[in-house]
Scaffold this motif. Structure first.
Motif, PDB file in Angstrom:
ATOM      1  N   PHE A 132      -1.270 -29.169   7.785  1.00 52.71           N
ATOM      2  CA  PHE A 132      -0.643 -30.203   8.609  1.00 52.71           C
ATOM      3  C   PHE A 132       0.698 -30.617   7.997  1.00 52.71           C
ATOM      4  CE2 PHE A 132      -5.228 -31.370   9.667  1.00 52.71           C
ATOM      5  CZ  PHE A 132      -5.181 -30.860  10.946  1.00 52.71           C
ATOM      6  N   ASP A 133       1.518 -31.318   8.790  1.00 59.54           N
ATOM      7  CA  ASP A 133       2.848 -31.726   8.335  1.00 59.54           C
ATOM      8  C   ASP A 133       3.297 -32.959   9.117  1.00 59.54           C
ATOM      9  OD1 ASP A 133       5.406 -31.874   7.301  1.00 59.54           O
ATOM     10  OD2 ASP A 133       6.156 -30.082   8.307  1.00 59.54           O
ATOM     11  N   SER A 134       3.826 -33.964   8.419  1.00 61.33           N
ATOM     12  CA  SER A 134       4.264 -35.207   9.068  1.00 61.33           C
ATOM     13  C   SER A 134       5.782 -35.333   9.182  1.00 61.33           C
ATOM     14  CB  SER A 134       3.725 -36.421   8.295  1.00 61.33           C
ATOM     15  OG  SER A 134       2.381 -36.675   8.621  1.00 61.33           O
ATOM     16  N   VAL A 135       6.514 -34.241   9.011  1.00 57.86           N
ATOM     17  CA  VAL A 135       7.966 -34.331   8.912  1.00 57.86           C
ATOM     18  C   VAL A 135       8.654 -33.824  10.186  1.00 57.86           C
ATOM     19  CG1 VAL A 135       9.987 -33.667   7.548  1.00 57.86           C
ATOM     20  CG2 VAL A 135       7.804 -34.098   6.420  1.00 57.86           C
ATOM     21  N   TRP A 136       9.711 -34.537  10.574  1.00 57.28           N
ATOM     22  CA  TRP A 136      10.616 -34.265  11.702  1.00 57.28           C
ATOM     23  C   TRP A 136       9.962 -34.531  13.051  1.00 57.28           C
ATOM     24  CZ3 TRP A 136      14.657 -35.267   9.345  1.00 57.28           C
ATOM     25  CH2 TRP A 136      15.058 -34.644   8.170  1.00 57.28           C
ATOM     26  N   ASP A 137      10.146 -33.674  14.038  1.00 57.85           N
ATOM     27  CA  ASP A 137       9.844 -33.985  15.433  1.00 57.85           C
ATOM     28  C   ASP A 137       8.349 -34.263  15.637  1.00 57.85           C
ATOM     29  OD1 ASP A 137       9.603 -34.131  18.181  1.00 57.85           O
ATOM     30  OD2 ASP A 137      10.750 -32.308  18.581  1.00 57.85           O
ATOM     31  N   PRO A 138       7.995 -35.492  16.082  1.00 57.84           N
ATOM     32  CA  PRO A 138       6.580 -35.824  16.264  1.00 57.84           C
ATOM     33  C   PRO A 138       6.002 -35.367  17.599  1.00 57.84           C
ATOM     34  CG  PRO A 138       7.911 -37.761  16.690  1.00 57.84           C
ATOM     35  CD  PRO A 138       8.869 -36.665  16.275  1.00 57.84           C
ATOM     36  N   ASN A 154      17.331 -28.494   9.806  1.00 58.91           N
ATOM     37  CA  ASN A 154      15.979 -28.457  10.384  1.00 58.91           C
ATOM     38  C   ASN A 154      15.900 -29.127  11.750  1.00 58.91           C
ATOM     39  OD1 ASN A 154      13.893 -26.981   9.319  1.00 58.91           O
ATOM     40  ND2 ASN A 154      13.323 -28.479   7.778  1.00 58.91           N
ATOM     41  N   SER A 155      16.806 -28.749  12.642  1.00 56.34           N
ATOM     42  CA  SER A 155      16.912 -29.446  13.928  1.00 56.34           C
ATOM     43  C   SER A 155      15.762 -29.167  14.874  1.00 56.34           C
ATOM     44  CB  SER A 155      18.233 -29.077  14.612  1.00 56.34           C
ATOM     45  OG  SER A 155      18.258 -27.686  14.928  1.00 56.34           O
ATOM     46  N   GLY A 156      14.937 -28.164  14.570  1.00 55.34           N
ATOM     47  CA  GLY A 156      13.827 -27.848  15.454  1.00 55.34           C
ATOM     48  C   GLY A 156      12.459 -27.915  14.804  1.00 55.34           C
ATOM     49  N   TRP A 157      12.382 -28.420  13.573  1.00 54.67           N
ATOM     50  CA  TRP A 157      11.096 -28.486  12.879  1.00 54.67           C
ATOM     51  C   TRP A 157      10.174 -29.491  13.546  1.00 54.67           C
ATOM     52  CZ3 TRP A 157       9.886 -24.938   9.359  1.00 54.67           C
ATOM     53  CH2 TRP A 157       8.718 -25.117   8.604  1.00 54.67           C
ATOM     54  N   VAL A 158       8.881 -29.204  13.600  1.00 60.14           N
ATOM     55  CA  VAL A 158       7.943 -30.066  14.334  1.00 60.14           C
ATOM     56  C   VAL A 158       6.763 -30.466  13.461  1.00 60.14           C
ATOM     57  CG1 VAL A 158       8.536 -29.253  16.654  1.00 60.14           C
ATOM     58  CG2 VAL A 158       6.849 -27.987  15.298  1.00 60.14           C
ATOM     59  N   GLN A 159       6.225 -31.629  13.760  1.00 59.09           N
ATOM     60  CA  GLN A 159       5.051 -32.121  13.034  1.00 59.09           C
ATOM     61  C   GLN A 159       3.775 -31.449  13.537  1.00 59.09           C
ATOM     62  OE1 GLN A 159       4.736 -36.422  12.525  1.00 59.09           O
ATOM     63  NE2 GLN A 159       6.942 -36.677  12.754  1.00 59.09           N
ATOM     64  N   SER A 160       2.770 -31.505  12.717  1.00 62.27           N
ATOM     65  CA  SER A 160       1.429 -31.050  13.084  1.00 62.27           C
ATOM     66  C   SER A 160       0.437 -32.020  12.443  1.00 62.27           C
ATOM     67  CB  SER A 160       1.196 -29.626  12.560  1.00 62.27           C
ATOM     68  OG  SER A 160      -0.145 -29.217  12.713  1.00 62.27           O
ATOM     69  N   PRO A 161      -0.388 -32.721  13.233  1.00 63.33           N
ATOM     70  CA  PRO A 161      -0.617 -32.507  14.647  1.00 63.33           C
ATOM     71  C   PRO A 161       0.353 -33.218  15.590  1.00 63.33           C
ATOM     72  CG  PRO A 161      -2.132 -34.172  13.825  1.00 63.33           C
ATOM     73  CD  PRO A 161      -1.349 -33.687  12.644  1.00 63.33           C
ATOM     74  N   GLY A 162       1.282 -33.997  15.135  1.00 60.34           N
ATOM     75  CA  GLY A 162       2.178 -34.730  16.023  1.00 60.34           C
ATOM     76  C   GLY A 162       1.563 -36.031  16.497  1.00 60.34           C
ATOM     77  N   SER A 163       2.373 -36.845  17.147  1.00 62.88           N
ATOM     78  CA  SER A 163       1.938 -38.194  17.538  1.00 62.88           C
ATOM     79  C   SER A 163       0.708 -38.184  18.438  1.00 62.88           C
ATOM     80  CB  SER A 163       3.081 -38.922  18.252  1.00 62.88           C
ATOM     81  OG  SER A 163       4.135 -39.181  17.364  1.00 62.88           O
ATOM     82  N   LEU A 193      -3.061 -18.132  -2.454  1.00 66.17           N
ATOM     83  CA  LEU A 193      -2.989 -18.909  -3.687  1.00 66.17           C
ATOM     84  C   LEU A 193      -3.738 -20.227  -3.562  1.00 66.17           C
ATOM     85  CD1 LEU A 193      -1.589 -19.179  -6.553  1.00 66.17           C
ATOM     86  CD2 LEU A 193       0.114 -20.591  -5.354  1.00 66.17           C
ATOM     87  N   ALA A 194      -3.449 -20.999  -2.495  1.00 69.32           N
ATOM     88  CA  ALA A 194      -3.995 -22.351  -2.370  1.00 69.32           C
ATOM     89  C   ALA A 194      -3.804 -22.832  -0.944  1.00 69.32           C
ATOM     90  CB  ALA A 194      -3.293 -23.295  -3.349  1.00 69.32           C
ATOM     91  N   TRP A 195      -4.473 -23.950  -0.638  1.00 64.64           N
ATOM     92  CA  TRP A 195      -4.341 -24.623   0.659  1.00 64.64           C
ATOM     93  C   TRP A 195      -3.692 -25.984   0.448  1.00 64.64           C
ATOM     94  CZ3 TRP A 195      -5.412 -21.603   4.693  1.00 64.64           C
ATOM     95  CH2 TRP A 195      -6.301 -20.538   4.519  1.00 64.64           C
ATOM     96  N   ASP A 196      -2.562 -26.198   1.089  1.00 65.27           N
ATOM     97  CA  ASP A 196      -1.897 -27.505   1.074  1.00 65.27           C
ATOM     98  C   ASP A 196      -2.326 -28.223   2.348  1.00 65.27           C
ATOM     99  OD1 ASP A 196      -0.152 -29.661   1.073  1.00 65.27           O
ATOM    100  OD2 ASP A 196       1.513 -28.519   0.266  1.00 65.27           O
ATOM    101  N   ILE A 197      -3.156 -29.235   2.197  1.00 67.36           N
ATOM    102  CA  ILE A 197      -3.806 -29.848   3.354  1.00 67.36           C
ATOM    103  C   ILE A 197      -2.812 -30.557   4.279  1.00 67.36           C
ATOM    104  CG2 ILE A 197      -5.534 -31.544   4.097  1.00 67.36           C
ATOM    105  CD1 ILE A 197      -6.623 -28.954   2.822  1.00 67.36           C
ATOM    106  N   TRP A 198      -1.840 -31.267   3.685  1.00 66.64           N
ATOM    107  CA  TRP A 198      -0.932 -32.040   4.555  1.00 66.64           C
ATOM    108  C   TRP A 198       0.386 -32.254   3.822  1.00 66.64           C
ATOM    109  CZ3 TRP A 198      -3.593 -35.561   8.465  1.00 66.64           C
ATOM    110  CH2 TRP A 198      -2.701 -36.035   9.414  1.00 66.64           C
ATOM    111  N   ASN A 199       1.469 -31.818   4.418  1.00 63.74           N
ATOM    112  CA  ASN A 199       2.783 -32.034   3.831  1.00 63.74           C
ATOM    113  C   ASN A 199       3.291 -33.441   4.136  1.00 63.74           C
ATOM    114  OD1 ASN A 199       5.402 -31.156   2.614  1.00 63.74           O
ATOM    115  ND2 ASN A 199       6.124 -31.588   4.685  1.00 63.74           N
ATOM    116  N   GLU A 200       3.583 -34.187   3.083  1.00 64.76           N
ATOM    117  CA  GLU A 200       4.164 -35.527   3.178  1.00 64.76           C
ATOM    118  C   GLU A 200       3.520 -36.354   4.298  1.00 64.76           C
ATOM    119  OE1 GLU A 200       8.452 -35.255   3.182  1.00 64.76           O
ATOM    120  OE2 GLU A 200       8.486 -34.205   1.256  1.00 64.76           O
TER     121      GLU A 200
END
Length: 386
Positions: A132-138, A154-163, A193-200
């Motif tokens: 998951f990721d909380s950064v940029w477009d929600p 990063n004009s098109g980067w999107v969050q996951s799961p988003g708002s 290597l590893a699982w990063d559960i949630w970015n920022e």
């Protein structure tokens, strides 16, 4: 039919139903695997060697959706650019997934991850995969992605799961299926290597254009889902470590941690963090995190105008035996050679000092001195590099 036969059939059906119920209940109540002991984490880390690599998105993808959707999954570019990373001596890469690709095409997504891992293994690169990721477009949308805004980071980067996924708890079962299916499919795969559960997870994107579109109480939605996500990940018993990187604030003592940071640090098998400041602050943060007595990896760094450079960061990391994963690799549609303030300040040409990234699209380096240093750091024994 004779009443005795009817009775026997009913009894068999009842027993079968009870058996199925017990099996289903057992599946639902399987305890997640324990957080790794300090000893197990250190044993794992010692087997990895010197960890060095980029946050990787192929130069032809603007975001996670464009990287992974079937129509734009670019194996030729992925293979070429991972080969360039291997030429520098890099042995890992941090790579973002997205829940909407799984929702759209679960079987195809898992197959593409498998192919990506094959390509990475060909170049002796073990990736860390981000769930998951909380950064940029929600407001992520599957399908064709928009073109980059010229000269914008990063004009098109999107969050996951988003708002929508955050605030609608009825979507949590869908997200649980995504986490368990992806990690479960590759839980024993030594290519990962590893699982990063949630970015920022606690990033509110303040100061960026998307900050105004964030949920008013975003963190209240993030915290319980973050806690659940760690449980879901460990429920499928991955042989790889799970983690989530702290990225801002003061982590020097437990009392200074937020509720989300406590989950990130206390639920992680290995400690990960971000640092976009100078080598002084990198070393300070490493020293703060040593109290957890676990392996440490910096999963984001490199912001040249901020003083976060290869020349400053890599010797400090080697001194403390910390893995390093910089932001960006080949300059492309993410446009992260431009700084964060490009959301507010207009740029009209390539900046003289790149913010992130290492190579141009033809594979030539932005800085020959940087790639020479990276090669030295990946070949010189740790004791000699101090």
């Amino acid at each position: 039919m004779h009443w005795k036969k009817l009775y026997l059939l009913a009894l068999v059906g009842c027993l079968y139903t009870q058996s199925c119920f017990r099996k289903e209940a057992a599946r639902e109540t399987v305890k997640p695997r324990a957080i790794w002991t300090h000893e197990k984490a250190r044993e794992w880390y010692q087997a990895q060697g010197i960890l060095l690599g980029p946050n990787f998105t192929p130069s032809t993808a603007i975001n996670q959706l464009e990287m992974w959707q079937a129509e734009t999954f670019d194996t030729a570019t992925i293979n070429r650019e991972l080969g360039w990373a291997a030429d520098l001596g890099m042995n890992t890469a941090r790579v973002y997934l997205h829940d909407l690709v799984y929702q759209q095409d679960s079987a195809g997504f898992l197959a593409r991850i498998d192919l990506f891992l094959d390509l990475a293994e060909r170049h002796h690169i073990k990736p860390m995969l981000v769930i998951f990721d909380s950064v940029w477009d929600p407001h992520p949308q599957p399908g064709r992605q928009r073109a980059p805004r010229p000269h914008v980071h990063n004009s098109g980067w999107v969050q996951s799961p988003g708002s929508r996924g955050l605030q609608d708890s009825t979507q949590h079962p869908r997200l649980e299926r995504y986490v368990k299916a992806v990690i479960g499919r590759f839980a024993q795969d030594d290519r990962i290597l590893a699982w990063d559960i949630w970015n920022e997870p606690d990033n509110l994107n303040e100061g960026a254009a998307y900050g105004k579109q964030e949920l008013p109480n975003k963190l209240a939605y993030v915290l319980p889902l973050l806690q659940k996500s760690f449980v879901w990940a460990r429920a499928v018993n991955p042989s790889q470590p799970v983690t989530s990187a702290v990225w801002k604030g003061n982590w020097s003592v437990d009392d200074s941690l937020t509720a989300i940071e406590k989950v990130m640090l206390n639920q992680s098998d290995i400690v990960t963090f971000h640092n976009y400041d100078s080598a002084h602050y990198l070393e300070q943060r490493i020293n703060w995190l040593k109290r957890y007595n676990r392996p440490i990896i910096c999963t984001e760094y490199l912001a040249r105008p901020n003083g976060s450079t290869f020349q400053g960061s890599l010797p400090v990391a080697r001194k403390h035996q910390v893995g390093m994963i910089n932001w960006g690799f080949v300059a492309g549609k993410t446009q992260t050679i431009y700084p964060w303030n490009s959301w507010e300040k207009q740029y009209t040409r390539e900046p003289q000092v790149w913010f992130h990234d290492i190579l141009r699209q033809d594979g030539t380096p932005y800085s020959q001195a940087e790639v020479d240093l990276i090669r030295r750091m990946t070949t010189v024994p740790a004791t000699a590099a101090r």
